[in-house]
Write a protein that holds these residues in place. Structure first.
Motif, PDB file in Angstrom:
ATOM      1  N   GLN A   3      28.029  31.678  20.913  1.00 27.28           N
ATOM      2  CA  GLN A   3      28.864  32.884  20.717  1.00 27.28           C
ATOM      3  C   GLN A   3      29.957  32.785  21.857  1.00 27.28           C
ATOM      4  O   GLN A   3      30.885  33.310  21.670  1.00 27.28           O
ATOM      5  N   SER A   4      29.370  32.202  22.926  1.00 27.91           N
ATOM      6  CA  SER A   4      30.440  32.423  24.189  1.00 27.91           C
ATOM      7  C   SER A   4      31.710  31.554  23.805  1.00 27.91           C
ATOM      8  O   SER A   4      32.591  31.747  24.201  1.00 27.91           O
ATOM      9  N   LYS A   5      31.319  30.258  23.257  1.00 25.69           N
ATOM     10  CA  LYS A   5      32.332  29.230  22.879  1.00 25.69           C
ATOM     11  C   LYS A   5      33.340  29.998  22.035  1.00 25.69           C
ATOM     12  O   LYS A   5      34.610  30.031  22.238  1.00 25.69           O
ATOM     13  N   ARG A   6      32.847  30.449  20.888  1.00 26.09           N
ATOM     14  CA  ARG A   6      33.371  31.277  19.928  1.00 26.09           C
ATOM     15  C   ARG A   6      34.626  32.504  20.522  1.00 26.09           C
ATOM     16  O   ARG A   6      35.760  32.495  20.296  1.00 26.09           O
ATOM     17  N   LYS A   7      33.741  33.089  21.478  1.00 26.17           N
ATOM     18  CA  LYS A   7      34.686  33.955  22.077  1.00 26.17           C
ATOM     19  C   LYS A   7      35.665  33.388  22.878  1.00 26.17           C
ATOM     20  O   LYS A   7      36.928  34.284  22.885  1.00 26.17           O
ATOM     21  N   SER A   8      35.385  32.676  23.634  1.00 25.83           N
ATOM     22  CA  SER A   8      36.542  31.709  24.438  1.00 25.83           C
ATOM     23  C   SER A   8      37.753  31.141  23.486  1.00 25.83           C
ATOM     24  O   SER A   8      38.769  31.376  24.128  1.00 25.83           O
ATOM     25  N   ILE A   9      37.420  30.577  22.647  1.00 28.94           N
ATOM     26  CA  ILE A   9      38.328  30.144  21.603  1.00 28.94           C
ATOM     27  C   ILE A   9      39.072  31.432  21.000  1.00 28.94           C
ATOM     28  O   ILE A   9      40.598  31.237  20.879  1.00 28.94           O
ATOM     29  N   GLN A  10      38.768  32.548  20.830  1.00 28.99           N
ATOM     30  CA  GLN A  10      39.276  33.645  20.106  1.00 28.99           C
ATOM     31  C   GLN A  10      40.340  34.089  21.270  1.00 28.99           C
ATOM     32  O   GLN A  10      41.170  34.464  20.816  1.00 28.99           O
ATOM     33  N   SER A  11      39.745  34.249  22.409  1.00 28.63           N
ATOM     34  CA  SER A  11      40.662  34.723  23.711  1.00 28.63           C
ATOM     35  C   SER A  11      41.621  33.818  24.049  1.00 28.63           C
ATOM     36  O   SER A  11      42.813  34.245  24.141  1.00 28.63           O
ATOM     37  N   GLN A  12      41.362  32.611  23.962  1.00 29.14           N
ATOM     38  CA  GLN A  12      42.607  31.632  24.175  1.00 29.14           C
ATOM     39  C   GLN A  12      43.640  31.689  23.071  1.00 29.14           C
ATOM     40  O   GLN A  12      44.824  31.641  23.307  1.00 29.14           O
ATOM     41  N   VAL A  13      43.158  31.823  21.949  1.00 30.88           N
ATOM     42  CA  VAL A  13      44.219  31.930  20.846  1.00 30.88           C
ATOM     43  C   VAL A  13      45.081  33.315  20.904  1.00 30.88           C
ATOM     44  O   VAL A  13      46.291  33.261  20.836  1.00 30.88           O
TER      45      VAL A  13
END
Ligand SMILES: [Zn+2]
Length: 176
Positions: A3-13
């Motif tokens: 979930q943390s990886k998913r969130k970090s990709i979402q915020s990077q984009v």
């Protein structure tokens, strides 16, 4: 994917879109790739090859199959941008070649490991970049559509310049 990886990709984009003042579809993916410092190279490749990415003398190079449909090329560029942002070390060590994403899109991300995990992450990056959740929420507020309405999904996909399959999968992930 965690979930943390998913969130970090979402915020990077999200940051990338904000930084380049992109507020509506279609997302200018070539402009974003260039802003990330990448050079784009379009050349005719075997049909099963979508594209590739590598870093040469510090410059990221994104190769795209010039024979593919423009929507598919956009997905390829967005996917390679994902590798560039998330996996720079790996693509500096060796060239990364992408075959068809279709099966990868459908694969369960929970079972992914290693190389697969990179693909799942790059696909999420691409989906977030080309079909931002906030943009889609707005589109659907304006024109609510049924997930089974093929014509409506095709029209929405056209607006975002993605394939209907990618849009259907994205909507399923976000709202089903
Ligand atoms: Zn890849």
């Amino acid at each position: 994917m965690k979930q943390s990886k998913r969130k970090s990709i979402q915020s990077q984009v999200g940051e990338l879109l904000a930084e380049h003042n992109v507020t509506s579809a279609p997302v200018p993916v070539e402009r974003i790739a260039k802003a990330l410092g990448a050079q784009l190279r379009f050349s005719p490749l075997d049909d099963e090859l979508s594209g590739m990415v590598y870093v040469k003398d510090g410059t990221p190079i994104i190769g795209v199959n010039a024979l593919h449909h423009p929507n598919r090329q956009r997905f390829t560029i967005a996917h390679e941008c994902g590798h560039l942002v998330c996996h720079r070390r790996a693509i500096t060590k060796e060239i990364h070649v992408d075959k068809s994403f279709t099966t990868m899109l459908m694969r369960d991300s929970n079972s992914a490991t290693g190389e697969d995990e990179m693909e799942v992450e790059a696909n999420l990056f691409a989906a977030e970049l080309l079909m931002p959740a906030s943009f889609l929420a707005l589109s659907l507020k304006e024109y609510p559509i049924d997930i089974d309405d093929e014509a409506a999904i095709t029209a929405l996909a056209r607006k975002y310049k993605v394939s209907a399959a990618a849009m259907r999968f994205r909507l399923g992930n976000l709202f089903a």
